[in-house]
Each structure stands twice: as C-alpha cells, then as structure tokens.
Design a protein around this motif. Structure first.
Motif, PDB file in Angstrom:
ATOM      1  N   LYS A  43      -5.277  54.682 109.904  1.00  0.00           N
ATOM      2  CA  LYS A  43      -6.369  55.106 109.032  1.00  0.00           C
ATOM      3  C   LYS A  43      -6.788  53.968 108.107  1.00  0.00           C
ATOM      4  O   LYS A  43      -7.870  53.992 107.552  1.00  0.00           O
ATOM      5  N   ARG A  44      -5.888  52.997 107.933  1.00  0.00           N
ATOM      6  CA  ARG A  44      -6.161  51.792 107.145  1.00  0.00           C
ATOM      7  C   ARG A  44      -5.961  50.601 108.076  1.00  0.00           C
ATOM      8  O   ARG A  44      -4.867  50.034 108.155  1.00  0.00           O
ATOM      9  N   PRO A  45      -7.002  50.240 108.818  1.00  0.00           N
ATOM     10  CA  PRO A  45      -6.869  49.241 109.885  1.00  0.00           C
ATOM     11  C   PRO A  45      -6.292  47.899 109.455  1.00  0.00           C
ATOM     12  O   PRO A  45      -5.509  47.311 110.193  1.00  0.00           O
ATOM     13  N   ILE A  46      -6.633  47.420 108.286  1.00  0.00           N
ATOM     14  CA  ILE A  46      -6.129  46.112 107.863  1.00  0.00           C
ATOM     15  C   ILE A  46      -4.616  46.188 107.643  1.00  0.00           C
ATOM     16  O   ILE A  46      -3.862  45.336 108.137  1.00  0.00           O
ATOM     17  N   ALA A  47      -4.161  47.206 106.932  1.00  0.00           N
ATOM     18  CA  ALA A  47      -2.723  47.385 106.716  1.00  0.00           C
ATOM     19  C   ALA A  47      -2.019  47.677 108.037  1.00  0.00           C
ATOM     20  O   ALA A  47      -0.919  47.171 108.284  1.00  0.00           O
ATOM     21  N   GLY A  48      -2.648  48.461 108.896  1.00  0.00           N
ATOM     22  CA  GLY A  48      -2.070  48.776 110.199  1.00  0.00           C
ATOM     23  C   GLY A  48      -1.876  47.533 111.050  1.00  0.00           C
ATOM     24  O   GLY A  48      -0.852  47.368 111.711  1.00  0.00           O
ATOM     25  N   MET A  49      -2.853  46.648 111.027  1.00  0.00           N
ATOM     26  CA  MET A  49      -2.728  45.406 111.794  1.00  0.00           C
ATOM     27  C   MET A  49      -1.657  44.509 111.203  1.00  0.00           C
ATOM     28  O   MET A  49      -0.970  43.789 111.937  1.00  0.00           O
ATOM     29  N   GLY A  50      -1.480  44.557 109.894  1.00  0.00           N
ATOM     30  CA  GLY A  50      -0.400  43.796 109.268  1.00  0.00           C
ATOM     31  C   GLY A  50       0.958  44.271 109.766  1.00  0.00           C
ATOM     32  O   GLY A  50       1.827  43.469 110.108  1.00  0.00           O
ATOM     33  N   TRP A  51       1.135  45.594 109.821  1.00  0.00           N
ATOM     34  CA  TRP A  51       2.381  46.162 110.336  1.00  0.00           C
ATOM     35  C   TRP A  51       2.574  45.760 111.794  1.00  0.00           C
ATOM     36  O   TRP A  51       3.670  45.349 112.191  1.00  0.00           O
ATOM     37  N   TYR A  52       1.504  45.852 112.585  1.00  0.00           N
ATOM     38  CA  TYR A  52       1.561  45.529 114.012  1.00  0.00           C
ATOM     39  C   TYR A  52       1.957  44.065 114.227  1.00  0.00           C
ATOM     40  O   TYR A  52       2.849  43.760 115.022  1.00  0.00           O
ATOM     41  N   ARG A  53       1.328  43.161 113.501  1.00  0.00           N
ATOM     42  CA  ARG A  53       1.658  41.737 113.638  1.00  0.00           C
ATOM     43  C   ARG A  53       3.101  41.460 113.223  1.00  0.00           C
ATOM     44  O   ARG A  53       3.803  40.665 113.859  1.00  0.00           O
ATOM     45  N   GLN A  54       3.565  42.129 112.165  1.00  0.00           N
ATOM     46  CA  GLN A  54       4.953  41.947 111.731  1.00  0.00           C
ATOM     47  C   GLN A  54       5.925  42.483 112.781  1.00  0.00           C
ATOM     48  O   GLN A  54       6.948  41.857 113.063  1.00  0.00           O
ATOM     49  N   ALA A  55       5.622  43.619 113.368  1.00  0.00           N
ATOM     50  CA  ALA A  55       6.483  44.176 114.417  1.00  0.00           C
ATOM     51  C   ALA A  55       6.559  43.216 115.606  1.00  0.00           C
ATOM     52  O   ALA A  55       7.629  43.024 116.182  1.00  0.00           O
ATOM     53  N   LYS A  56       5.430  42.606 115.955  1.00  0.00           N
ATOM     54  CA  LYS A  56       5.424  41.637 117.054  1.00  0.00           C
ATOM     55  C   LYS A  56       6.260  40.401 116.707  1.00  0.00           C
ATOM     56  O   LYS A  56       7.003  39.893 117.550  1.00  0.00           O
ATOM     57  N   ARG A  57       6.174  39.929 115.466  1.00  0.00           N
ATOM     58  CA  ARG A  57       6.989  38.781 115.041  1.00  0.00           C
ATOM     59  C   ARG A  57       8.475  39.143 115.049  1.00  0.00           C
ATOM     60  O   ARG A  57       9.313  38.352 115.498  1.00  0.00           O
ATOM     61  N   ASP A  58       8.784  40.347 114.556  1.00  0.00           N
ATOM     62  CA  ASP A  58      10.185  40.789 114.529  1.00  0.00           C
ATOM     63  C   ASP A  58      10.733  40.876 115.953  1.00  0.00           C
ATOM     64  O   ASP A  58      11.869  40.477 116.205  1.00  0.00           O
ATOM     65  N   PHE A  59       9.933  41.393 116.870  1.00  0.00           N
ATOM     66  CA  PHE A  59      10.363  41.500 118.263  1.00  0.00           C
ATOM     67  C   PHE A  59      10.590  40.109 118.848  1.00  0.00           C
ATOM     68  O   PHE A  59      11.595  39.862 119.506  1.00  0.00           O
ATOM     69  N   ALA A  60       9.678  39.205 118.594  1.00  0.00           N
ATOM     70  CA  ALA A  60       9.781  37.841 119.137  1.00  0.00           C
ATOM     71  C   ALA A  60      11.039  37.137 118.618  1.00  0.00           C
ATOM     72  O   ALA A  60      11.639  36.328 119.330  1.00  0.00           O
ATOM     73  N   ALA A  61      11.460  37.467 117.398  1.00  0.00           N
ATOM     74  CA  ALA A  61      12.628  36.825 116.804  1.00  0.00           C
ATOM     75  C   ALA A  61      13.950  37.351 117.354  1.00  0.00           C
ATOM     76  O   ALA A  61      14.994  36.732 117.158  1.00  0.00           O
ATOM     77  N   LEU A  62      13.913  38.492 118.037  1.00  0.00           N
ATOM     78  CA  LEU A  62      15.141  39.062 118.588  1.00  0.00           C
ATOM     79  C   LEU A  62      15.673  38.220 119.737  1.00  0.00           C
ATOM     80  O   LEU A  62      14.903  37.623 120.499  1.00  0.00           O
ATOM     81  N   ALA A  63      16.977  38.218 119.889  1.00  0.00           N
ATOM     82  CA  ALA A  63      17.593  37.535 121.027  1.00  0.00           C
ATOM     83  C   ALA A  63      17.396  38.371 122.291  1.00  0.00           C
ATOM     84  O   ALA A  63      17.345  39.613 122.223  1.00  0.00           O
ATOM     85  N   ASP A  64      17.279  37.703 123.409  1.00  0.00           N
ATOM     86  CA  ASP A  64      17.194  38.424 124.687  1.00  0.00           C
ATOM     87  C   ASP A  64      18.508  39.143 124.961  1.00  0.00           C
ATOM     88  O   ASP A  64      19.580  38.642 124.617  1.00  0.00           O
ATOM     89  N   ASP A  65      18.404  40.304 125.592  1.00  0.00           N
ATOM     90  CA  ASP A  65      19.616  41.070 125.960  1.00  0.00           C
ATOM     91  C   ASP A  65      20.326  40.400 127.110  1.00  0.00           C
ATOM     92  O   ASP A  65      19.792  39.742 127.923  1.00  0.00           O
TER      93      ASP A  65
END
Length: 78
Positions: free
Chosen positions: A56-78
């Motif tokens: 409902k708040r696209p700018i804040a939503g995209m901030g969360w989305y970009r952070q989730a993508k960065r957090d995922f990228a920082a994870l070690a491969d299984d």
C-alpha cells in the motif's frame, strides 16, 4: 540453494524456506503465512497483514523488497 527463515523475512518463527532466488523465498513466505494463519496460528497474522500492507506504500515496500534481496544474496549456499 539458500535457506531463509520466516523470521528473516519478518515473520515470528524459524520455518525454513530453501530456494534458489530471493523472489522464490518471498513467495514461499507469503504461502507459509497464508497457510498458518488459515490453520489458526494468530502469531503469524500480524506478519501476514504487514506483508499485505507493505504494497500500500510502494516506496517503503520496495525498500523492504530490496533489503530482502540483499539479505538473501548475503546468505551462504546450502
């Protein structure tokens, strides 16, 4: 493949989502939240509402989305 938990995506538990992309992890989190709330788990209701409201708040939503993508990228491969 990487593993990201419900908690890492803003939820209240340590349920693991094992996926190859951040987008898959986010979709798995959405399914997880819907399933456990439908099964009567009120502890996840707030996280489900937050996920729905995020867009409902696209700018804040995209901030969360970009952070989730960065957090995922920082994870070690299984």
């Amino acid at each position: 493949m990487k593993t990201m938990t419900c908690r890492q995506l803003g939820g209240p538990c340590d349920h693991e989502h094992r996926t190859s992309t951040a987008d898959e992890a986010i979709k798995a989190q959405d399914r997880h939240l819907k399933e456990v709330v439908a099964a009567g788990d009120g502890g996840h209701a707030q996280a489900l509402t937050a996920m729905k409201d995020r867009w409902k708040r696209p700018i804040a939503g995209m901030g969360w989305y970009r952070q989730a993508k960065r957090d995922f990228a920082a994870l070690a491969d299984d």
